[in-house]
Design an enzyme around this catalytic site. Structure first.
Site, short mmCIF file in Angstrom:
data_model
loop_
_atom_site.label_atom_id
_atom_site.label_comp_id
_atom_site.label_asym_id
_atom_site.label_seq_id
_atom_site.Cartn_x
_atom_site.Cartn_y
_atom_site.Cartn_z
N HIS A 135 0.82 -1.21 0.00
CA HIS A 135 0.00 0.00 0.00
C HIS A 135 0.85 1.27 0.00
O HIS A 135 0.42 2.33 -0.47
CB HIS A 135 -0.93 0.00 1.21
CG HIS A 135 -2.18 0.80 1.01
ND1 HIS A 135 -2.21 2.00 0.34
CD2 HIS A 135 -3.46 0.56 1.38
CE1 HIS A 135 -3.44 2.47 0.31
NE2 HIS A 135 -4.23 1.62 0.94
N ASP A 139 -8.61 -8.66 -18.59
CA ASP A 139 -8.92 -9.80 -19.45
C ASP A 139 -7.61 -10.36 -20.00
O ASP A 139 -6.94 -9.72 -20.81
CB ASP A 139 -9.85 -9.34 -20.58
CG ASP A 139 -10.14 -10.44 -21.59
OD1 ASP A 139 -9.67 -11.58 -21.43
OD2 ASP A 139 -10.85 -10.13 -22.57
#
Length: 472
Positions: free
Chosen positions: A180, A412
């Site tokens: 993070h 994808d």
């Protein structure tokens, strides 16, 4: 149970949400699931240039990176077969790392002892794993299964890690874990989109903006807001852990919100008047957070005088002028902290909570971000403006991470969009993720970490919109 490959996306996700809501710690079928790590290695970037690339460069942390929590955040993407090979995914990842060099680097220290990102190309950890069952048989996901689907983060020095888990039915689960301190949620999804483009043989477009020197303070500094009491004091405050239950009983509650259910919440939360006196409806996000805040306050049994706030992440990319491009790779988040007493969330309408949230979120605008940049640069040596470890509980508060608007469907790898997208298990009580449903019908999924003993009541109150005021 219906075979998942015979369902459309709407049917699948509805069934998945119901199965996960029916979570049982003693589920024998889930406990029999074995996920074995087959191999693990570090992948270095592949560069198209014939010129050697320096591995001695580094990047500073920005004033926003320094507010990040020192932890890896893991997300899961699941894909129906047929799926690309691990070799193809590996090659695509190595090409992607040449554009996102931070993800193949390590943390270091500069001459002043400040944390920096070393662009040393030591590599991203790449783990291959296999499950001994079909994807359906692994549902509902227990915390232990969720953690096994992600790379082992204990003692991890890597900035980013990936695990590919293949089930006997051909389903592929891709877990990405990113530090993070290096990037926020939007950055990490942007990395995944780039990786999927590389796997399909496409150029990465748009290319990431990896310039961590763009947040220049004004001259002279202009600290317009009280950042010390917000970005330092509230961020450093230690939460109290309610000891009525053990931390081992923390689970992940999944709540599926259909468009019809969201419309009911928005109807209850009413609307507000903007600065020009125009009557406007509250956003879906504000209404949903108001409802979640009200429910968790009741479930926890907070006293009338107990103060509670919601920590809400606010993306600053589109708030600053000039605007920061969406492809900026790094942290660009500050927080709003709507706060009130327990009695106000029990004794007032949902619109009251929504008004409190709306007011605080609107304060975190472009001027607020500019003011913080000035404040942080003026106080660079303040220990309060450095990455911190997470604490195990938000009680009596709540922390909301919104992933709405992220381009999930664009991840994808060549076999289509993911049929499931979710955070891994985050063992911090009160930590909440609001995620767009893959179904694409406007529905939303909410992931809340709470104690197992509170699941049934939380679910009952959450879905009991019109009876909430008299439910307890």
């Amino acid at each position: 149970m219906m075979n998942t490959f015979d369902m459309n996306d709407d049917e699948y996700f509805g069934v998945l949400a119901e199965m996960m809501n029916a979570f049982d710690m003693n589920n024998n079928e889930a406990s029999a699931v074995q996920i074995e790590q087959v191999s693990s290695k570090h992948l270095q970037p592949i560069y198209n240039s014939e010129q050697p690339v320096s591995t001695t460069k580094s990047m500073p942390l920005t004033v926003f990176d320094r507010l990040g929590e020192d932890q890896h955040v893991s997300t899961l993407y699941a894909y129906k077969p047929p799926n690309p090979s691990n070799t193809l995914l590996e090659q695509g990842l190595r090409k992607t790392l040449s554009e996102f060099r931070e993800c193949a680097g390590r943390f270091g220290k500069d001459d002043n002892g400040q944390t920096i990102i070393l662009l040393n190309d030591e590599g991203m950890r790449f783990t291959e794993a296999s499950a001994n069952c079909t994807f359906d048989q692994a549902i509902p996901f227990t915390p232990s299964i969720l953690l096994k689907l992600s790379p082992n983060l204990e003692g991890a020095e890597e900035i980013a890690l990936v695990q590919l888990t293949r089930f006997t039915c051909g389903t592929l689960v891709v877990s990405f874990s990113g530090q993070h301190i290096v990037g926020d949620g939007q950055s990490m999804v942007f990395f995944m989109v780039a990786w999927s483009q590389a796997c399909r043989g496409l150029d990465i477009n748009p290319r990431p903006l990896c310039n961590r020197n763009i947040f220049v303070p004004r001259n002279p500094f202009n600290n317009e807001f009280d950042h010390r009491s917000v970005e330092i004091v509230k961020r450093k405050s230690k939460y109290s852990i309610p000891l009525r239950y053990k931390e081992d009983y923390l689970v992940q509650q999944v709540l599926h919100c259909t468009p019809e259910f969201i419309a009911k919440i928005k109807s209850k939360a009413s609307s507000f008047s903007d600065a020009n006196g125009v009557h406007r409806p509250h956003s879906t996000f504000v209404c949903l957070v108001a409802h979640l805040w009200t429910v968790i306050t009741r479930v926890r049994g907070l006293s009338d005088s107990q103060k509670t706030y919601v920590k809400i992440s606010v993306n600053g990319r589109r708030k600053l002028r000039p605007r920061i491009p969406d492809e900026y790779f790094g942290n660009m988040v500050l927080w709003a902290f709507p706060e009130t007493q327990g009695k106000n969330l029990r004794g007032n309408s949902l619109s009251h909570a929504a008004e409190i949230i709306q007011k605080e979120v609107m304060k975190v605008d472009g001027n607020y971000f500019k003011s913080y940049i000035d404040f942080a640069n003026e106080n660079l040596n303040d220990d309060g403006l450095t990455p911190r470890k997470v604490v195990p509980s938000c009680w009596p508060n709540m922390e909301i991470q919104s992933w709405l608007g992220f381009p999930i469907k664009e991840v994808d790898f060549g076999s289509g969009k993911p049929f499931m997208y979710m955070p891994s298990f985050d063992p911090v009580e009160g930590e909440t993720y609001i995620v767009p449903s893959i179904a694409g019908d406007g529905s939303i999924d909410v992931y809340v970490t709470l104690f197992q003993q509170q699941q049934a009541l939380f679910k009952e109150l959450f879905y009991n919109i019109y009876g909430l005021s008299s439910a307890l």
